[in-house]
Structure formats: C-alpha cells, structure tokens
Scaffold this motif. Structure first.
Motif, PDB file in Angstrom:
ATOM      1  N   LYS B 150       0.827  -1.215   0.000  1.00  0.00           N
ATOM      2  CA  LYS B 150       0.000   0.000   0.000  1.00  0.00           C
ATOM      3  C   LYS B 150       0.856   1.258   0.000  1.00  0.00           C
ATOM      4  N   SER B 153       1.430   2.271  -3.672  1.00  0.00           N
ATOM      5  CA  SER B 153       0.293   2.273  -4.585  1.00  0.00           C
ATOM      6  C   SER B 153      -0.816   3.160  -4.064  1.00  0.00           C
ATOM      7  N   LEU B 156      -3.953   1.374  -2.710  1.00  0.00           N
ATOM      8  CA  LEU B 156      -4.920   0.668  -3.552  1.00  0.00           C
ATOM      9  C   LEU B 156      -4.538  -0.770  -3.861  1.00  0.00           C
ATOM     10  N   SER B 157      -3.322  -1.159  -3.558  1.00  0.00           N
ATOM     11  CA  SER B 157      -2.894  -2.486  -3.998  1.00  0.00           C
ATOM     12  C   SER B 157      -3.563  -3.576  -3.182  1.00  0.00           C
ATOM     13  N   ILE B 158      -3.828  -4.719  -3.823  1.00  0.00           N
ATOM     14  CA  ILE B 158      -4.382  -5.855  -3.088  1.00  0.00           C
ATOM     15  C   ILE B 158      -3.341  -6.936  -2.888  1.00  0.00           C
ATOM     16  N   MET B 159      -2.099  -6.592  -3.126  1.00  0.00           N
ATOM     17  CA  MET B 159      -1.036  -7.572  -2.908  1.00  0.00           C
ATOM     18  C   MET B 159      -0.838  -7.749  -1.412  1.00  0.00           C
ATOM     19  N   PRO B 160      -0.621  -8.994  -0.971  1.00  0.00           N
ATOM     20  CA  PRO B 160      -0.427  -9.174   0.458  1.00  0.00           C
ATOM     21  C   PRO B 160       0.881  -8.543   0.936  1.00  0.00           C
TER      22      PRO B 160
END
Lengths: 489, 225, 237
Positions: B150, B153, B156-160
């Motif tokens: 986050k 980004s 907005l990122s949904i990467m863990p």
C-alpha cells in the motif's frame, strides 16, 4: 450365485440373485469405500475452509498476511490441492471403485489393499500440503505438491491400480458397460500423465518452456482424463439406477467416450496462447478445445434423452438432482470453454479471473456436484441406513447450487471486465485491479454459501454414520420433497 | 462393448498420441535450446566472441528466484511478454503488454532456458514482472513495496504484505545502510527510533526482481527500435 | 410399480430396503447416433485442419512465435560493421597483450595507438596477423623483441571477416585514422600467405609488398616507409 427365496412378485429369480450379489459386493467393499468417503468429506471441509480464507485474502490483503505460512501465494495452491487431491481423488476412489465393483458383479476379495492405499494417500496429501505451506511448493499449476510428497501418492495409487485390475478380471458377465470404460480409462491415464509430468517438471525439470508445456498438458489431462471420465461414469451409473430406464443410446455413449479419449489430452496447452512457445502449440490446443464440443454434446444429449420425461423424479431424488445439475453444468462450462479458446475471445480473458471461474465451473459445478450425487446414492447402500435429514440435503443442494452459480458468474463477469480494461493500455493497471474488487467480494459470498452446503452435508453424513436407533429405523429413501407416489432411490 | 483388446489399445493410444505430439515433440524442438548471440552471421551461426543471452543468474539473484517461487508469487504474477494475437505487419506489438511498456519485445522459449524453475505464471492478479527490473530499478522502492504494497500504490494495492521478510528493530547509533527509506510523515514508517531492515531473503528477492530485464535481442525476437 | 414392500424374510439374506428398491443394473439402449452429430464432427475436423494450416506456424515450426512469421525472410541477420566486428574480436583475442587502451605494455607488447605498422601498408599488417611476427621490431620509437602469434590458418585460424574487422578496428581507433581493410583484401592475402608456416621478421614483412588496395576511406600512406599516424579525432565507436 445362491438361490434366493422369492421376495415379491416383481422379482424374478435372476433378479433376486443379482441383488444378492450386489449385497455381497456392497458388503465386501463397505469399509474401504466408507473410509474414502470419510476422508473425502473431511478434506472437503478443510479445502472449503482454505478456499474461503483465500477468497477473503484476495481483496483483503491484510487478512492473515502476518505469517509466512499462510501468505496467499502458499495458501491458494494449498487450497486447490486440498480440493483436488484430498476431496476430489478420495471421492473418486470411493464412488468410482464402488461402481466398478458393482458392475463387475463379483464380490471383491482384496478390499484391504484399498484401505492401505487410502491411508498412504491421505498421508501423502497431508505431507504435500504441509510442504506447500512450508514453502516447498513448485511453481507449476497443478503440480505444486513438493516432489517428496508425490511418490507417496503414487505408491498409494499403485495399490488402487492393482485392485482395479483384480476387480476387473474377476468380473462376471460379458459386456463392459459405459461406466467401466470411463473408469478403466481414467485409472490407467492418471498415473501415467501424473508421473510423466512429475518427472519432467518437478523431479528432473526439462529445459525452459518445455516445463510449461508439460504442466499445461497436465492440467488439461486432470480435467479431461481424470475428473471428467470419473464423473461421467458416475452419472452413467446413477441415472439408470435411479430411474430404472436404460441409457438412451449405446452408440452415442461410445462416440462420447472415443472422442473424449482422443481429444481430451490435447486441450490443456491452449492456455499457453500468446506465451513464449511456438504458435503451433496453442493452435493445436485451440483446435482440440473447440472439437471438444463433440463429446460434450454427445454425452449431454445421451444423458438428457435418458432422463427426458422424468422431471419429477429428478427433482425428488437427491442423487439425481445433484447429478443432473452437474451434467447441465458440464454442458455449459464446456461450451464456454470451447468458445473461450478462440484467439479473439482469449485475448480478453487470458490471465484474468475468467479462467479461474471456468476452472471452478468445471471442477465444482460439474465434477463435485455429480460426485455428491454419487455419494447420495451410494452411501445408504453401504451403511444400510437412510440419510437422516432431508432438510440438510436441501441446505446442501441450494448452498452448493447458489454458491457455485454466484462464484462462477462473479468470476466470469469480473474477468471479462478486467480483461477488456487490461487490453486498453491507457487504463493504469491499478485501476484494472480496483475494478475486479466488487466481483471478488461477490465471489466470497458464493464461497460462504458453498461452505454452508458442505457443512450441512458433513453433518448429515456423520449423523448417518454414527446412527442412533431412530435413524436406523428410518424407512424409505430420503427425498427432497414428500413423495406422493413411490419414488426413486 | 465386448472387444476388450480394442478398448485397452484405444486407452493406451489416446494418451500416447498426445504425449508424443505435445510433450515429446516440444522437447525435441525446444529442449535443446541454449543461450545464443543477439544476432547471427550470414550462415545462421552464432557470432564468435559475442556475449550469449540469456545470461544465467548467479549469486543473490539466483537465491531470490528460489524465494520468489517459495512464496508462491507465481499465483498472481506472470513473467511473459505477449505479442498481439491479431495479424499485424509491423513487428511492434499492438497488444497490451508492449503498449503498457511491460517489455520492448515479446518473450520466446529461449528466454527461459537458464531458469531452473520456469516461472511464466498463468494469472495476472498483479502486473507482469518480466521486465520489472527495468521498470522499477530502485531497490528501496522494491523493498517498500514488499514490506507493504500500500505504500507504493497509494493504498490501492491488493497484494499481500510481506512484512515477515523484514525486521523492525531499534536504531543503535546510526541507522543501518540497508534500512528502508520511508517518505517523511509516512503513515507506514516505524515508530521514532526504529528502523525496518530487510532480512537476507528480502535482499535476495529484491536482487532477483532487479535482475528481471529483457534488454537483449535474440535472433528470433529482435528488439526493434 | 411398487418396490416399497420391504421384505421381512430374514432367511439367508438380509437385503436391506435400499437394495430392494433399487432398479436393475444399468443397460444401454440402442438408438442410433443422430446424424447432426456426425455432420458436426466432420465439419469440426475440416475446420480444425484448415485452422492448423492457417495458424499452425508454418507447419509447426519451432521458430514461429507470431502470426506474421515469415520463414522465407531468412534469419534475422543484422549486418554489423567491420569496426564493430573488429571490436568484438579485439576484445576476445588482443586485449590480453595489447590492452584495451591499445597502448600495449612498455617493453613487452607494442602499442597499437600511433603505430606506423598499424596505419601503414595493409599487406604488411595482414602478414603480421596471418603468420605472426618474431624478433626485434621498432614501434613508435620503442624497441620490442617478442613473438606475435599467428592468427591465420597456421595459428588461431580466425575467419577472414574477423581478420578484416580487427584490422579495420585497430586502424581507426585511438587516434589512428587509416583505411578499412576489407574481407576481399584479406581473402587475397590469405591465398598468398595462408599456407606459410613460419612467422615473419620485421625486415621481411615489409619487403616485396604489392599494390595498396584501393581505399574508400581517407587515403592511406602509399609507401612502406614508416610514417607517423595522423592525429585525427577517432570516430565514435
């Protein structure tokens, strides 16, 4: 075959003899089959829990991300493999081997082999899953189980293969029924393509993209030469058994089997479209995927014509409801799958959740639902007890049906939208990601419904297994609606 | 069906045919590929003395490749650059990959011959990573991104998060050289007096990511300017 | 048909309710295959064949990665210039002695930068490379006494285009400014000297020289006298 006393006016001596033999067969395979059923259901619960967690993690990245062992990249393959090797293979061993035993019309002498196999298999899956969570996973789809776990699975399978050969050789009767072709085919194909894939991707990796081609071939084979034949074998057995009608056409059944055998293992490589492989690889996959409409239409037509006119019985019988849901899903999923491989469509859907949705469509909405139907038919015959609660069956069916429909539709739509956005280079990638989020949330609602259904099923089964007196004395088939007339099994 | 030999022959043949047609034949075609010079001479041979590509990763980058595989990054990221699937005349891809500047040319089989585990992936939950070393060449950015996606980004990122690859510890004396550099007033920075330091696995992973570049041509896939 | 009558006969069998009410074991009907399926199969086979011909990558070629692959276009060969080729050869073969700077090692390996031998007659230079040179030699005012290995057929056997390239490179690098040495020129010299087995000496290598090849680049010195190199700015590599 012994002479049975005349039981009622409808049964002839031969008929009663057959039923006696079936009774003996059921008795001889009871413990191995129930062992596999228990394993399958426990793995189903574990797999559903893992899938639910990963569904939440997919849009809540902070969920359970603190620990290395449950990071999404490991948990997702763990969930997939738990469902495939834990639930899928155990339920196949339970139902398909029982069908094979029954169609052989001879009692099984070597049930002990199956129990040993089942123990090894479950150990192998557990070792494999712990290995994945520990980080020893491979990076090829479907082949993530660590290289030290798969020999355990293959040893277990060797016992099952030996059993299959013995059972088939002991068979009485001359003809070989449709289900037996599919089961024999799948029992033979599975160890071969699995071993080849393990050799070339995991144990002695081939050079470069040959690994990718082999693992794509493998995933296509798992779908078309393992899950599909076993599910079709179950459908071909359960439908005539419940309805008392013959399968509509032997010739259609033969065409369906032959075309599936010829085309099925060429379809997997279509997923490499656009990738770092020569273009002929994906073109061959596309041709095979499109030609798969032939076996799909053939089988769907055959089974549809076999059940035409029996709508009330289908609706009433749990086994048939699940099986027919599965077969209809097979038709729809395969049609979408065939159309999706065209380059113009694939350009949109490639790499998106559309692919995951399709995969879920085939493995759950088709395979798992048909196998549920097989279990609903088989288990009363093994435990000699009826299903305790039709409410739980109702919950199971609607939980699964709603759940999978919501999940699949959400993934397909989300994938289509994100694919279109991805193809527009002006859209920043982070926006593409954001646009999939609502669909991922809807998908997890679907997963919750599935979980509800599975828990209902597990409760029903274990209630039945540890049946008390009131359950034991329950009469008649457990139907989904109150029967006004004598109904199906 | 009464003809068992035909049934068994058919079962055998169906898998044998696809095995030979897909697996064996691709192994024959592609299994012998080796790194080669960027251009060939008039006889179609590699040019003596020219460097060979792709170059095998060594050292920390190679360890990082293992970390990438062990964390299951391939579940969400691909490492392949596609060409447009439509028939086209100019050699520049019209497809999204090259337009999105995820690579100057498409990848071919030879690009992967030096990888022990081929990581081409099959899903793009996140962007393609084949040229991430060219697109985000700053090690600190990579570390921040892994520590908490986050940060890089705007949330907005949904990467863990991979915070377990990092160690938050008290600053002893001066901050260590490889501590993560956060922006001033960042909500994600550690408390005052603390620093976030990458573990050896994080360093290796970032080395690997920074080494992911597609800055060489191949005879079958030249970079066209 | 009522199968709901549960048998109470507990004789030798204990056939339970669900078994008794089961229908018979499955059997197949014998309806023929609808014609449309056969037509569909045939049509798809035809379509598949056409598709594979059109999109099969030129008969399943392993080099066809895209739909616009053209097998007749030949290999992608980018003609590299003589100097670029020469640079690669120089790096591989020559820097070990003459150094990347071209300055050599004082007292051991002669300099190439500013060397009258390098910018002089092409044939004497080619002779040195093809057959090697032994013994004392004066280069740019300094004395050297060593062994230059042969790079022609009697030695390391470089290809003519590589020899042409490296000679062109050293003649135009580090401030040297002399003519290109073409592959055709080298081929000519190879015919004459390729079979010679012994290295030259400094005196021999400048005797009996032929005509200087016609130069396209800035004119080279015509005589075989030692001449200083022009101090032009070297072209960017």
């Amino acid at each position: 075959m012994s002479n049975a006393p005349q039981s009622n006016s409808q049964s002839t001596c031969t008929d009663a003899c057959v039923r006696t033999v079936l009774h003996e067969i059921d008795g001889s395979i009871r413990f191995p089959a129930l062992f596999f059923v228990v394993s399958a259901i426990l793995w189903l619960v574990v797999g559903t829990a893992l899938t639910l967690i990963t569904a939440l993690q997919s849009y809540q990245p902070g969920f359970m991300s603190g620990c290395e062992f449950v990071t999404y990249g490991r948990l997702y393959p763990a969930a997939v493999n738990a469902m495939l090797f834990g639930w899928g293979c155990n339920v196949i061993f339970a139902v398909a081997l029982w069908i094979m035993a029954r169609l052989s019309l001879a009692p099984i002498r070597s049930g002990g082999l199956l129990i040993v196999a089942g123990l090894f298999w479950n150990v192998g899956v557990k070792v494999g899953l712990f290995g994945i969570l520990a980080g020893h996973l491979n990076s090829a789809e479907g082949l993530e189980l660590p290289g030290y776990a798969t020999p355990i699975l293959l040893i277990a399978y060797a016992f099952i293969g030996v059993w299959g050969i013995l059972a088939f050789r002991a068979r009485q009767g001359q003809g070989v029924y449709v289900s037996q072709w599919y089961i024999l085919g799948a029992l033979f194909w599975f160890p071969w393509f699995y071993t080849v894939a393990e050799f070339m991707v995991v144990w002695f990796p081939a050079r470069g993209v040959v690994q990718s081609i082999t693992s794509a071939w493998f995933t296509g084979n798992v779908q078309n030469l393992w899950l599909t034949p076993m599910a079709l074998a179950t459908a071909y057995y359960v439908i005539p058994k419940v309805l008392g009608r013959p399968i509509h056409s032997y010739n259609l059944a033969l065409l369906g089997f032959v075309s599936l055998a010829l085309l099925g293992s060429w379809t997997g490589v279509a997923q490499l479209i656009g990738g770092p492989v020569p273009i002929w690889v994906s073109s061959v996959g596309i041709v095979a995927s499109v030609m798969m409409v032939v076996p799909v239409i053939t089988v769907s037509l055959n089974l549809y014509l076999s059940v035409k006119g029996s709508r009330a019985e289908i609706w009433r019988s749990p086994a048939l409801r699940f099986v027919m849901f599965g077969i209809m899903s097979y038709f729809f999923a395969s049609m979408i799958g065939s159309v999706m491989t065209f380059r113009s469509i694939s350009e949109i859907t490639h790499f998106t959740t559309f692919i995951s949705g399709q995969s879920l469509h085939l493995t759950y909405a088709f395979f798992s639902m048909v196998m549920f139907g097989g279990l609903y038919f088989m288990v009363p015959r093994l435990t000699k007890v009826e299903w305790p609660s039709s409410t739980l069956i109702f919950l199971h069916f609607w939980g699964s049906a709603f759940g999978i429909t919501i999940s699949v539709v959400a993934l397909l739509i989300g994938g289509w939208i994100s694919g279109n956005q991805m193809n527009d280079a002006a859209v920043p990638f982070i926006d593409v990601v954001q646009s999939t989020l609502p669909w991922l949330k809807i998908r997890s609602i679907g997963e919750v419904c599935l979980a509800v259904g599975h828990i209902a099923f597990a409760l029903n089964f274990f209630w039945m297994l540890f049946a008390t007196g009131s359950v034991r004395s329950k009469q008649g088939p457990t139907l989904l609606e109150s029967a006004n007339q004598e109904g199906a099994a | 069906m009464k003809n068992l030999p035909i049934l068994f022959c058919g079962i055998l043949l169906s898998l044998a045919l696809s095995f030979m047609g897909l697996v064996l034949s691709s192994n024959i075609q592609l299994g012998g590929l080796t790194p080669i010079t960027e251009t060939l001479d008039e006889d179609g041979n590699a040019i003596d003395g020219d460097p060979l590509f792709p170059v095998k990763m060594l050292g920390a980058a190679q360890q990082g490749e293992a970390v990438y595989a062990d964390l299951g990054c391939v579940a969400c990221h691909t490492q392949q650059v596609r060409r447009s699937l439509q028939l086209q005349v100019d050699r520049k891809g019209l497809g999204p990959d090259i337009e999105r500047e995820w690579g100057k040319r498409h990848t071919v089989a030879r690009d992967y011959v030096t990888q022990g585990r081929v990581l081409i992936g099959s899903k793009r939950v996140g962007p393609d990573l084949k040229t991430i070393g060219e697109r985000q060449g700053d090690a600190n950015w990579q570390h921040l991104h892994l520590y908490n996606p986050k940060i890089t980004s705007e949330g907005l990122s949904i990467m863990p998060r991979y915070a377990f690859l990092y160690e938050t510890r008290a600053i002893e004396g001066t901050a260590s050289i490889n501590a993560l550099q956060f922006e001033a007033d960042s909500a994600f920075a550690p408390a005052a007096g603390y620093e976030v330091v990458p573990t050896q696995r994080a360093e290796a992973l970032v080395e690997y990511l920074l080494s992911l570049k597609l800055n060489y041509s191949l005879p079958e896939a030249p970079i066209s300017e | 048909m009522s199968d709901e009558q549960h048998t109470k006969d507990k004789g030798e069998q204990d056939l339970h309710d669900s078994l008794m009410r089961e229908k018979d074991e499955p059997r197949d009907g014998s309806s023929p295959i609808p014609i449309f399926i056969l037509f569909l199969f045939a049509a798809l086979c035809f379509w598949g064949g056409v598709y594979l011909i059109k999109f099969g990558g030129e008969h399943f070629s392993k080099d066809a990665y895209t739909l616009d692959y053209d097998p007749h276009a030949g290999r992608v060969v980018v003609q590299i210039s003589l100097r670029d080729r020469g640079f690669k050869v120089f790096k591989a073969q020559c820097v070990v002695c003459h150094q990347e700077s071209g300055l050599g090692v004082p007292g051991v390996y002669p300099t190439l930068a500013g060397s009258e031998w390098v910018t002089g007659h092409q044939e004497s230079l080619a002779r040195i490379l093809i057959n090697g040179l032994n013994g004392p030699i004066e280069v740019a005012g300094n004395q050297f006494n060593g062994n230059m290995p042969a790079f022609g057929p009697s030695g390391l056997n470089l290809k003519p285009q590589d020899l042409a390239g490296v000679l062109t490179y050293i003649r135009q690098e580090w401030g040297n400014d002399a003519s290109d040495v073409t592959e055709a020129t080298i081929n000519g010299y190879m015919d004459q000297y390729g079979s010679r087995g012994t290295p030259w000496t400094a005196e021999e290598v400048v005797t009996d020289l032929g005509e200087e090849p016609v130069a396209e680049a800035p004119a080279a010195e015509d005589s075989d006298d030692e001449a200083p190199a022009d101090a032009h700015a070297p072209a960017a590599h």
